[in-house]
Design a protein around this motif. Structure first.
Motif, mmCIF file in Angstrom:
data_model
loop_
_atom_site.group_PDB
_atom_site.id
_atom_site.type_symbol
_atom_site.label_atom_id
_atom_site.label_comp_id
_atom_site.label_asym_id
_atom_site.label_seq_id
_atom_site.Cartn_x
_atom_site.Cartn_y
_atom_site.Cartn_z
ATOM 1 N N THR A 2 15.395 64.762 -4.033
ATOM 2 C CA THR A 2 13.986 65.111 -3.929
ATOM 3 C C THR A 2 13.664 65.516 -2.510
ATOM 4 O O THR A 2 13.948 64.774 -1.571
ATOM 5 C CB THR A 2 13.106 63.899 -4.307
ATOM 6 N N PRO A 3 13.074 66.728 -2.307
ATOM 7 C CA PRO A 3 12.759 67.147 -0.951
ATOM 8 C C PRO A 3 11.705 66.258 -0.341
ATOM 9 O O PRO A 3 10.801 65.766 -1.029
ATOM 10 C CB PRO A 3 12.234 68.580 -1.131
ATOM 11 N N PRO A 4 11.790 65.995 0.978
ATOM 12 C CA PRO A 4 10.809 65.148 1.625
ATOM 13 C C PRO A 4 9.461 65.831 1.719
ATOM 14 O O PRO A 4 9.370 67.061 1.690
ATOM 15 C CB PRO A 4 11.414 64.950 3.031
ATOM 16 N N ILE A 118 18.313 73.385 -5.746
ATOM 17 C CA ILE A 118 17.381 72.438 -5.124
ATOM 18 C C ILE A 118 16.194 73.191 -4.541
ATOM 19 O O ILE A 118 16.368 74.125 -3.743
ATOM 20 C CB ILE A 118 18.067 71.652 -3.982
ATOM 21 N N GLU A 119 14.994 72.797 -4.926
ATOM 22 C CA GLU A 119 13.789 73.370 -4.315
ATOM 23 C C GLU A 119 13.474 72.565 -3.044
ATOM 24 O O GLU A 119 13.177 71.364 -3.120
ATOM 25 C CB GLU A 119 12.606 73.312 -5.282
ATOM 26 N N ALA A 120 13.567 73.207 -1.904
ATOM 27 C CA ALA A 120 13.352 72.513 -0.632
ATOM 28 C C ALA A 120 13.051 73.525 0.469
ATOM 29 O O ALA A 120 13.313 74.722 0.335
ATOM 30 C CB ALA A 120 14.573 71.671 -0.261
ATOM 31 N N ASP A 121 12.530 73.010 1.568
ATOM 32 C CA ASP A 121 12.156 73.804 2.734
ATOM 33 C C ASP A 121 13.336 73.865 3.701
ATOM 34 O O ASP A 121 13.933 72.830 4.024
ATOM 35 C CB ASP A 121 10.948 73.134 3.403
ATOM 36 N N ALA A 122 13.665 75.064 4.177
ATOM 37 C CA ALA A 122 14.774 75.227 5.121
ATOM 38 C C ALA A 122 14.530 74.500 6.438
ATOM 39 O O ALA A 122 15.479 74.231 7.182
ATOM 40 C CB ALA A 122 15.008 76.711 5.404
ATOM 41 N N LEU A 123 13.286 74.155 6.724
ATOM 42 C CA LEU A 123 12.966 73.449 7.965
ATOM 43 C C LEU A 123 13.021 71.934 7.793
ATOM 44 O O LEU A 123 12.945 71.192 8.786
ATOM 45 C CB LEU A 123 11.572 73.845 8.463
ATOM 46 N N HIS A 124 13.159 71.464 6.553
ATOM 47 C CA HIS A 124 13.184 70.020 6.255
ATOM 48 C C HIS A 124 14.161 69.786 5.109
ATOM 49 O O HIS A 124 13.761 69.485 3.981
ATOM 50 C CB HIS A 124 11.783 69.514 5.878
ATOM 51 N N LEU A 125 15.434 69.906 5.367
ATOM 52 C CA LEU A 125 16.433 69.835 4.307
ATOM 53 C C LEU A 125 16.646 68.392 3.821
ATOM 54 O O LEU A 125 16.746 67.475 4.641
ATOM 55 C CB LEU A 125 17.759 70.411 4.797
ATOM 56 N N PRO A 126 16.732 68.192 2.508
ATOM 57 C CA PRO A 126 16.854 66.843 1.943
ATOM 58 C C PRO A 126 18.302 66.370 1.845
ATOM 59 O O PRO A 126 18.747 65.878 0.798
ATOM 60 C CB PRO A 126 16.233 67.016 0.555
ATOM 61 N N PHE A 127 19.065 66.540 2.931
ATOM 62 C CA PHE A 127 20.465 66.149 2.942
ATOM 63 C C PHE A 127 20.760 65.278 4.157
ATOM 64 O O PHE A 127 20.090 65.397 5.200
ATOM 65 C CB PHE A 127 21.373 67.377 2.970
ATOM 66 N N ALA A 128 21.772 64.445 4.026
ATOM 67 C CA ALA A 128 22.186 63.593 5.132
ATOM 68 C C ALA A 128 22.837 64.430 6.230
ATOM 69 O O ALA A 128 23.267 65.570 6.006
ATOM 70 C CB ALA A 128 23.177 62.540 4.626
ATOM 71 N N ASP A 129 22.915 63.875 7.415
ATOM 72 C CA ASP A 129 23.644 64.519 8.509
ATOM 73 C C ASP A 129 25.108 64.704 8.116
ATOM 74 O O ASP A 129 25.679 63.891 7.360
ATOM 75 C CB ASP A 129 23.583 63.655 9.771
ATOM 76 N N GLU A 153 18.212 72.421 11.753
ATOM 77 C CA GLU A 153 18.444 71.741 10.483
ATOM 78 C C GLU A 153 19.808 72.109 9.911
ATOM 79 O O GLU A 153 20.532 71.257 9.377
ATOM 80 C CB GLU A 153 17.344 72.091 9.475
ATOM 81 N N LEU A 154 20.155 73.386 10.010
ATOM 82 C CA LEU A 154 21.462 73.823 9.541
ATOM 83 C C LEU A 154 22.574 73.110 10.316
ATOM 84 O O LEU A 154 23.547 72.625 9.744
ATOM 85 C CB LEU A 154 21.579 75.334 9.700
ATOM 86 N N HIS A 155 22.400 73.025 11.625
ATOM 87 C CA HIS A 155 23.366 72.320 12.475
ATOM 88 C C HIS A 155 23.473 70.852 12.062
ATOM 89 O O HIS A 155 24.566 70.297 11.968
ATOM 90 C CB HIS A 155 22.928 72.434 13.937
ATOM 91 N N ARG A 156 22.351 70.223 11.766
ATOM 92 C CA ARG A 156 22.330 68.797 11.424
ATOM 93 C C ARG A 156 23.140 68.505 10.168
ATOM 94 O O ARG A 156 23.894 67.518 10.119
ATOM 95 C CB ARG A 156 20.880 68.335 11.221
ATOM 96 N N VAL A 157 23.006 69.350 9.137
ATOM 97 C CA VAL A 157 23.618 69.017 7.845
ATOM 98 C C VAL A 157 25.073 69.482 7.743
ATOM 99 O O VAL A 157 25.766 69.095 6.794
ATOM 100 C CB VAL A 157 22.795 69.600 6.675
ATOM 101 N N LEU A 158 25.550 70.277 8.697
ATOM 102 C CA LEU A 158 26.951 70.683 8.685
ATOM 103 C C LEU A 158 27.840 69.592 9.272
ATOM 104 O O LEU A 158 27.442 68.882 10.199
ATOM 105 C CB LEU A 158 27.140 71.967 9.497
ATOM 106 N N LYS A 159 29.041 69.467 8.735
ATOM 107 C CA LYS A 159 30.013 68.551 9.303
ATOM 108 C C LYS A 159 30.530 69.085 10.635
ATOM 109 O O LYS A 159 30.497 70.297 10.884
ATOM 110 C CB LYS A 159 31.193 68.372 8.339
#
Length: 250
Positions: A2-4, A118-129, A153-159
């Motif tokens: 669920t997107p935040p 997943i319906e979500a905002d690219a500025l607030h991704l609903p995924f863990a780091d 955000e893209l940087h945060r969710v990438l390994k």
């Protein structure tokens, strides 16, 4: 997932409504806008993302889902893909396309369940780091309301060590190519959009291109977001470009 909950943004609401309205003709207009070349550019983008068999991948601003499906083929039955968009209408078309193509060919490399929409905002991704092994983004960076935040955000969710490839239209520096691009937009894309009742929706393209950061500026923004490596590849004389970024190993 669920997107935040996120704060209301009038510009984001306007863009979201725009993409919901254009969803039924989005693929067709992409064909006309790129003279059919966008399929080749998307294959290049997936290759540059370095996605491989068994990976968990992100297709950000996935639209009608063709990049996500290409990722699905690349990661195979042991991998999975998350297609993320804030347009529910685009996501519905993506689901329908995936189901339709799976029913046509049961021997494709990926089963439908490996792509999660997943319906979500690219500025607030609903995924863990540090969640994804690779990522793509097609025609999304130009339309987010905060490019630096989207890259962060893209940087945060990438390994660590993961790569993302970001495809988008650009404003070519060559005056002749710039004139050709404007001619295509004004004499083909906007009239076709007008015939589909979407003149206002597609009139936004030229202004968005004019304000979109060029390759060197995209590299600088990616480095500020924390990416260790950033390279911008102009395609088709600079009418198109792919920004390839890699997160540091640690």
């Amino acid at each position: 997932m669920t997107p935040p909950a996120v704060e209301t943004n009038p510009d984001a609401d306007r863009i979201q409504a725009l993409f919901n309205r254009i969803a039924p003709v989005y693929d067709r207009l992409n064909d006309w806008l790129s003279v059919g070349q966008h399929r080749i550019w998307k294959l290049m983008t997936v290759k540059w993302s370095q996605a491989s068999s068994g990976d968990t991948c992100l297709d950000l601003c996935c639209g009608s889902g063709d990049l996500a499906q290409l990722l699905g083929e690349r990661v195979g039955k042991t991998g999975q893909v998350f297609g993320v968009d804030f347009s529910c209408a685009q996501l519905e078309i993506a689901r329908q396309r995936c189901d339709r193509e799976a029913s046509r060919n049961e021997n494709r490399l990926y089963p439908p369940q490996t792509i999660h929409w997943i319906e979500a905002d690219a500025l607030h991704l609903p995924f863990a780091d540090n969640f994804f092994d690779a990522a793509t983004m097609g025609y999304g960076l130009r339309n987010v309301t905060d490019i630096p935040r989207s890259l962060q955000e893209l940087h945060r969710v990438l390994k660590p060590g993961a790569t993302a490839a970001i495809l988008d239209f650009h404003r070519p520096s060559n005056p002749t190519l710039h004139a050709v691009q404007q001619w295509i937009l004004q004499t083909i894309v906007v009239p076709v959009a007008t015939a589909n009742g979407l003149q206002d929706e597609y009139a936004y393209i030229l202004p968005s291109l004019e304000k979109f950061p060029q390759g060197p500026e995209q590299i600088r923004l990616a480095q500020q977001a924390g990416f260790a490596q950033a390279t911008h590849y102009p395609i088709s004389g600079g009418i198109m470009g792919v920004l390839v970024v890699t997160k540091p190993q640690s």
